[in-house]
Design a protein around this motif. Structure first.
Motif, PDB file in Angstrom:
ATOM      1  N   PRO A 141       0.818  -1.217   0.000  1.00 17.63           N
ATOM      2  CA  PRO A 141       0.000   0.000   0.000  1.00 17.63           C
ATOM      3  C   PRO A 141       0.855   1.273   0.000  1.00 17.63           C
ATOM      4  N   ALA A 142       1.955   1.244   0.750  1.00 14.02           N
ATOM      5  CA  ALA A 142       2.830   2.433   0.799  1.00 14.02           C
ATOM      6  C   ALA A 142       3.481   2.687  -0.558  1.00 14.02           C
ATOM      7  N   ARG A 187      18.347  12.174  -4.719  1.00 14.28           N
ATOM      8  CA  ARG A 187      17.393  13.128  -5.303  1.00 14.28           C
ATOM      9  C   ARG A 187      16.105  12.458  -5.764  1.00 14.28           C
ATOM     10  N   ALA A 188      16.021  11.155  -5.607  1.00 12.55           N
ATOM     11  CA  ALA A 188      14.841  10.414  -6.053  1.00 12.55           C
ATOM     12  C   ALA A 188      13.632  10.773  -5.195  1.00 12.55           C
ATOM     13  N   TYR A 189      12.456  10.590  -5.756  1.00  8.65           N
ATOM     14  CA  TYR A 189      11.233  10.803  -4.988  1.00  8.65           C
ATOM     15  C   TYR A 189      11.165   9.794  -3.858  1.00  8.65           C
ATOM     16  N   ALA A 190      11.584   8.553  -4.162  1.00 12.41           N
ATOM     17  CA  ALA A 190      11.571   7.501  -3.144  1.00 12.41           C
ATOM     18  C   ALA A 190      12.607   6.437  -3.480  1.00 12.41           C
ATOM     19  N   VAL A 191      13.052   5.746  -2.438  1.00  9.63           N
ATOM     20  CA  VAL A 191      13.975   4.627  -2.567  1.00  9.63           C
ATOM     21  C   VAL A 191      13.301   3.417  -1.926  1.00  9.63           C
ATOM     22  N   VAL A 192      13.264   2.310  -2.666  1.00  8.32           N
ATOM     23  CA  VAL A 192      12.693   1.068  -2.157  1.00  8.32           C
ATOM     24  C   VAL A 192      13.848   0.115  -1.854  1.00  8.32           C
ATOM     25  N   THR A 217      11.700  10.308  -9.921  1.00 11.65           N
ATOM     26  CA  THR A 217      12.403   9.041 -10.032  1.00 11.65           C
ATOM     27  C   THR A 217      12.173   8.167  -8.808  1.00 11.65           C
ATOM     28  N   LEU A 218      12.291   6.871  -9.049  1.00 12.34           N
ATOM     29  CA  LEU A 218      12.126   5.846  -8.019  1.00 12.34           C
ATOM     30  C   LEU A 218      13.312   4.899  -8.139  1.00 12.34           C
ATOM     31  N   LEU A 237       3.778   5.618  -5.847  1.00 11.78           N
ATOM     32  CA  LEU A 237       3.659   5.600  -7.307  1.00 11.78           C
ATOM     33  C   LEU A 237       2.586   6.567  -7.790  1.00 11.78           C
ATOM     34  N   SER A 238       1.473   6.631  -7.050  1.00  6.75           N
ATOM     35  CA  SER A 238       0.388   7.531  -7.463  1.00  6.75           C
ATOM     36  C   SER A 238       0.715   8.990  -7.180  1.00  6.75           C
ATOM     37  N   GLU A 239       1.561   9.249  -6.208  1.00  8.89           N
ATOM     38  CA  GLU A 239       1.954  10.630  -5.892  1.00  8.89           C
ATOM     39  C   GLU A 239       3.006  11.170  -6.850  1.00  8.89           C
ATOM     40  N   MET A 240       3.798  10.295  -7.429  1.00  9.73           N
ATOM     41  CA  MET A 240       4.883  10.734  -8.301  1.00  9.73           C
ATOM     42  C   MET A 240       4.339  11.438  -9.539  1.00  9.73           C
TER      43      MET A 240
END
Length: 150
Positions: free
Chosen positions: A11-12, A122-127, A25-26, A17-20
């Protein structure tokens, strides 16, 4: 669980993904990647025990790659010490990207390890994944979602 969304997409992660937006970048970080250090000023998501292949497949079903840049997919290139080290996942990455982007493996480029670290900060998120193979971290740049895609 939702119909049509891979079980590895938490879910997170779905929220991220929907906020990007276009150009964000991810990073899907291998288990040995300094994910927490790189994500100090961005979003860190955990996908422990999940490899990069199912995540890449699940994400690219939902996230279009940026058509306005030549290489919206970046991989960490091998260092000179590992120049001959095989990275079999790269071929699988190419096949998955080709499934979802008409450019195929031309959408992929390789980036120096330390430059990749900077890009990750600088990415929006890191998984942070559970992928143990070397040189498997991958950066995806999101493109536009068009009405035809809905």
């Amino acid at each position: 669980m939702l119909k049509g969304i891979a079980a590895c997409i938490s879910p997170a992660l779905l929220q991220v993904l929907s906020e990007m937006g276009c150009g964000d970048t991810l990073v899907l970080a291998g288990a040995n990647f300094p994910a927490a250090a790189c994500a100090k000023e961005t979003i860190l998501l955990r996908a422990d025990g999940i490899g990069t292949l199912p995540l890449l497949e699940g994400i690219l079903k939902l996230l279009p790659l940026d058509e306005n840049v030549p290489n919206p997919v970046q991989l960490v290139e091998r260092t000179s010490a590992d120049g001959d080290l095989p990275v079999p996942l790269w071929e699988e990455y190419k096949a998955i990207v080709a499934k979802y982007d008409a450019r195929g493996d031309a959408a992929i480029d390789w980036t120096d390890r330390y430059k990749f670290y900077t890009m990750a900060t600088r990415a929006y998120a890191v998984v942070a994944t559970g992928e143990l193979a070397p040189y498997v971290s991958i950066l995806l740049q999101k493109g536009d979602v068009t009405p035809e895609m809905l």
